[in-house]
Design an enzyme around this catalytic site. Structure first.
Site, PDB file in Angstrom:
ATOM      1  N   LYS A  20      -1.800 -17.101   7.888  1.00 12.84           N
ATOM      2  CA  LYS A  20      -0.954 -16.305   8.782  1.00 12.84           C
ATOM      3  C   LYS A  20      -0.157 -17.144   9.789  1.00 12.84           C
ATOM      4  O   LYS A  20       0.930 -17.604   9.492  1.00 12.84           O
ATOM      5  CB  LYS A  20      -1.791 -15.248   9.502  1.00 12.84           C
ATOM      6  CG  LYS A  20      -2.241 -14.111   8.591  1.00 12.84           C
ATOM      7  CD  LYS A  20      -2.845 -13.010   9.405  1.00 12.84           C
ATOM      8  CE  LYS A  20      -3.411 -11.886   8.565  1.00 12.84           C
ATOM      9  NZ  LYS A  20      -2.437 -10.914   8.109  1.00 12.84           N
ATOM     10  N   TYR A  73     -12.427  -7.489   6.301  1.00 10.82           N
ATOM     11  CA  TYR A  73     -11.267  -7.558   5.408  1.00 10.82           C
ATOM     12  C   TYR A  73     -10.965  -9.031   5.126  1.00 10.82           C
ATOM     13  O   TYR A  73     -10.897  -9.840   6.055  1.00 10.82           O
ATOM     14  CB  TYR A  73     -10.033  -6.879   6.037  1.00 10.82           C
ATOM     15  CG  TYR A  73      -8.827  -7.013   5.127  1.00 10.82           C
ATOM     16  CD1 TYR A  73      -8.707  -6.215   3.992  1.00 10.82           C
ATOM     17  CD2 TYR A  73      -7.849  -7.976   5.360  1.00 10.82           C
ATOM     18  CE1 TYR A  73      -7.637  -6.368   3.115  1.00 10.82           C
ATOM     19  CE2 TYR A  73      -6.773  -8.137   4.499  1.00 10.82           C
ATOM     20  CZ  TYR A  73      -6.677  -7.326   3.372  1.00 10.82           C
ATOM     21  OH  TYR A  73      -5.626  -7.483   2.513  1.00 10.82           O
ATOM     22  N   ASP A 119     -13.733 -16.762   8.047  1.00  6.90           N
ATOM     23  CA  ASP A 119     -12.362 -16.384   7.696  1.00  6.90           C
ATOM     24  C   ASP A 119     -11.577 -16.216   8.991  1.00  6.90           C
ATOM     25  O   ASP A 119     -11.642 -15.174   9.652  1.00  6.90           O
ATOM     26  CB  ASP A 119     -12.385 -15.096   6.875  1.00  6.90           C
ATOM     27  CG  ASP A 119     -10.978 -14.625   6.517  1.00  6.90           C
ATOM     28  OD1 ASP A 119     -10.002 -15.188   7.039  1.00  6.90           O
ATOM     29  OD2 ASP A 119     -10.866 -13.672   5.724  1.00  6.90           O
ATOM     30  N   TYR A 129       0.816  -1.221   0.000  1.00 11.86           N
ATOM     31  CA  TYR A 129       0.000   0.000   0.000  1.00 11.86           C
ATOM     32  C   TYR A 129       0.849   1.270   0.000  1.00 11.86           C
ATOM     33  O   TYR A 129       0.675   2.148   0.846  1.00 11.86           O
ATOM     34  CB  TYR A 129      -0.953   0.027   1.208  1.00 11.86           C
ATOM     35  CG  TYR A 129      -1.742  -1.240   1.381  1.00 11.86           C
ATOM     36  CD1 TYR A 129      -2.802  -1.547   0.534  1.00 11.86           C
ATOM     37  CD2 TYR A 129      -1.418  -2.147   2.390  1.00 11.86           C
ATOM     38  CE1 TYR A 129      -3.517  -2.721   0.687  1.00 11.86           C
ATOM     39  CE2 TYR A 129      -2.132  -3.331   2.541  1.00 11.86           C
ATOM     40  CZ  TYR A 129      -3.172  -3.601   1.686  1.00 11.86           C
ATOM     41  OH  TYR A 129      -3.882  -4.765   1.840  1.00 11.86           O
TER      42      TYR A 129
HETATM   43  C1  LIG Z   1      -9.111 -11.933   7.951  1.00 15.81           C
HETATM   44  C2  LIG Z   1      -8.124 -11.941   6.823  1.00 15.81           C
HETATM   45  N1  LIG Z   1      -8.408 -12.651   5.714  1.00 15.81           N
HETATM   46  C3  LIG Z   1      -7.547 -12.719   4.689  1.00 15.81           C
HETATM   47  C4  LIG Z   1      -6.348 -12.045   4.722  1.00 15.81           C
HETATM   48  C5  LIG Z   1      -5.406 -12.126   3.538  1.00 15.81           C
HETATM   49  O1  LIG Z   1      -4.309 -12.891   3.846  1.00 15.81           O
HETATM   50  P1  LIG Z   1      -2.951 -12.747   2.996  1.00 15.81           P
HETATM   51  O2  LIG Z   1      -2.416 -11.390   3.293  1.00 15.81           O
HETATM   52  O3  LIG Z   1      -2.082 -13.867   3.501  1.00 15.81           O
HETATM   53  O4  LIG Z   1      -3.316 -12.917   1.562  1.00 15.81           O
HETATM   54  C6  LIG Z   1      -6.019 -11.300   5.854  1.00 15.81           C
HETATM   55  C7  LIG Z   1      -4.752 -10.549   5.914  1.00 15.81           C
HETATM   56  O5  LIG Z   1      -4.562  -9.644   6.691  1.00 15.81           O
HETATM   57  C8  LIG Z   1      -6.930 -11.233   6.934  1.00 15.81           C
HETATM   58  O6  LIG Z   1      -6.676 -10.517   8.031  1.00 15.81           O
END
Ligand SMILES: Cc1ncc(COP(=O)(O)O)c(C=O)c1O
Length: 427
Positions: free
Chosen positions: A274, A144, A245, A16
């Site tokens: 992560k 997100y 998620d 970003y």
């Molecule tokens: C809840 C959530 N989903 C998906 C992602 C995307 O993961 P990545 O950055 O490994 O593509 C993130 C990343 O911050 C996240 O916090």
């Protein structure tokens, strides 16, 4: 290359940022435990876990050994037509620790890709049942889910800047975000927008996707477990798959092993990433039920249409298995509770400061929300001067340290937040 920082500034894109006028970066040469070592010899205490991922701290001998041993044996082999122990052992552990019933595992590359995979699973689940019209998604505002296209399409429309990609991004449904916090009294009203949208649109919905309990990069908000329970009930009632998620919340960060555990629900599909590898390598997993797996496989086209080159990478799988074993052995729950107590004690004084609108803590996540966005370059510089690595965004200054941080180092982090925000130069 004579000057690394100069080369970086001219040629390397950071997350970003502008390539013409980037924010300053600092050079890191090593990291150990909770300390990040800079090229100029200074050390910073890490308050970020490298975006929620490095839960065991840096350079952990168990994780380093797992990488070394596996690297000497098998770094990579294709997963098409081949299997191996690292993938099978990781799958076994994931089935064991995720909510009961999630026993089909798809391994992939990163969080965003896991979200793509999960959304494709939901679409294929109804396609296989000849319900092709059920191919849209419902989510909640302030979420997100990543930066690839379909993941972006379910990120908050404003913070995710959907207008930039209009005409390209699919347009999905957004319910009002939950307003009742984790700690407040539940009120049914909070879910009325979601209930209306699902009841009016379920014929075209294949999935609901949300971050369970903690909305992370979309606002660092903690919502009420009853909200999630009600979402589960409504998804059942209207025959829509629930995708949790857990990429940010997974593996203990919020005080439970998974965000879903706060509400005692089982989603139909769960995304993990992560901290899966202890944050040392990119790997993600999508868990689903035998029912979803069977439905996808019984109907047209009888296969699940995804298969990345690095699927089931043995190095990453072995590392993830080692990280999960470590998590089990070292008593993450006590560690997270201790951090939670320290964050509450250390950050609550911020409530008295000018320009602070809220202070909240859940598990090993501490958030100070400001009334105005931070001046990024300035505040970053001040935190480095205080000897800590804290990277705010928007109006949010937050801490999520590695679980191995001790009381004294946590106090250095919270003191730094209080000091820097007291000086009021964040506005
Ligand atoms: C809840 C959530 N989903 C998906 C992602 C995307 O993961 P990545 O950055 O490994 O593509 C993130 C990343 O911050 C996240 O916090």
């Amino acid at each position: 290359m004579d000057n690394l920082l100069e080369f970086d500034r001219t040629h390397l894109w950071h997350p970003y940022t502008s390539i013409e006028d980037p924010l300053p970066v600092i050079e890191v040469v090593a990291a150990d435990g909770v300390r990040i070592k800079l090229a100029d010899g200074r050390e910073l205490i890490d308050g970020m876990s490298s975006w929620w991922a490095v839960i065991h701290g840096y350079n952990h001998p168990v994780l380093i050994n797992a990488i070394k041993n596996q690297a000497e044996n098998l770094c990579h082999v294709m997963f098409g037509g081949i299997t191996h122990k690292p993938a099978a052992e990781l799958g076994y552990q994931l089935v064991e620790i995720t909510p009961a019933g999630l026993d089909r595992v798809f391994l992939c590359d990163s969080g965003s890709v896991a979200v793509e995979v999960a959304m494709k699973m939901a679409i294929q689940h109804y396609y296989a049942q000849k319900q092709q019209k059920k191919n849209r998604f419902l989510t909640i505002k302030s979420g997100y889910h990543g930066d690839t296209f379909h993941a972006m399409s379910v990120c908050d429309p404003q913070t995710g800047m959907h207008h930039i990609y209009s005409g390209v991004l699919p347009e999905y449904l957004f319910a009002d975000r939950p307003e009742i916090s984790f700690y407040d009294r539940w009120d049914e009203q909070d879910i009325s927008s979601f209930r209306t949208l699902i009841s009016q649109n379920h014929q075209e919905l294949c999935g609901v996707i949300l971050e369970p309990i903690v909305q992370g990069a979309g606002g660092m908000r903690f919502y009420h477990p009853e909200y999630l329970q009600e979402v589960r009930r409504l998804c059942d009632q209207y025959d829509v798959l629930l995708i949790a998620d857990e990429i940010a919340t997974g593996f203990g960060r919020s005080g439970e092993l998974f965000g879903c555990n706060h509400a005692d629900i089982v989603p139909d599909i769960m995304c993990l990433g992560k901290a899966l590898t202890g944050g040392y390598m990119s790997l993600a997993a999508v868990m689903t039920t035998s029912s979803v797996g069977r439905t996808i496989s019984m109907g047209e086209p009888h296969v699940f249409m995804h298969g990345p080159t690095f699927m089931g990478n043995p190095l990453a799988c072995k590392l993830a298995s080692a990280s999960l074993s470590l998590l089990k052995e070292f008593g993450w729950k006590d560690a997270v509770q201790r951090i939670e107590k320290n964050l509450i004690e250390g950050l609550m004084p911020c409530k008295q400061l000018k320009g602070v609108s809220d202070v909240r803590v859940l598990g090993a996540i501490g958030v100070v929300e400001l009334t105005e966005p931070v001046a990024m370059a300035e505040i970053q510089h001040r935190f480095v001067e205080e000897g800590v690595w804290i990277r705010p965004f928007g109006k949010l200054v937050y801490l999520m340290p590695p679980y191995c941080i001790d009381d004294a180092d946590t106090q250095v982090l919270t003191n730094a937040v209080v000091n820097v925000l007291s000086q009021n130069n964040h506005r």
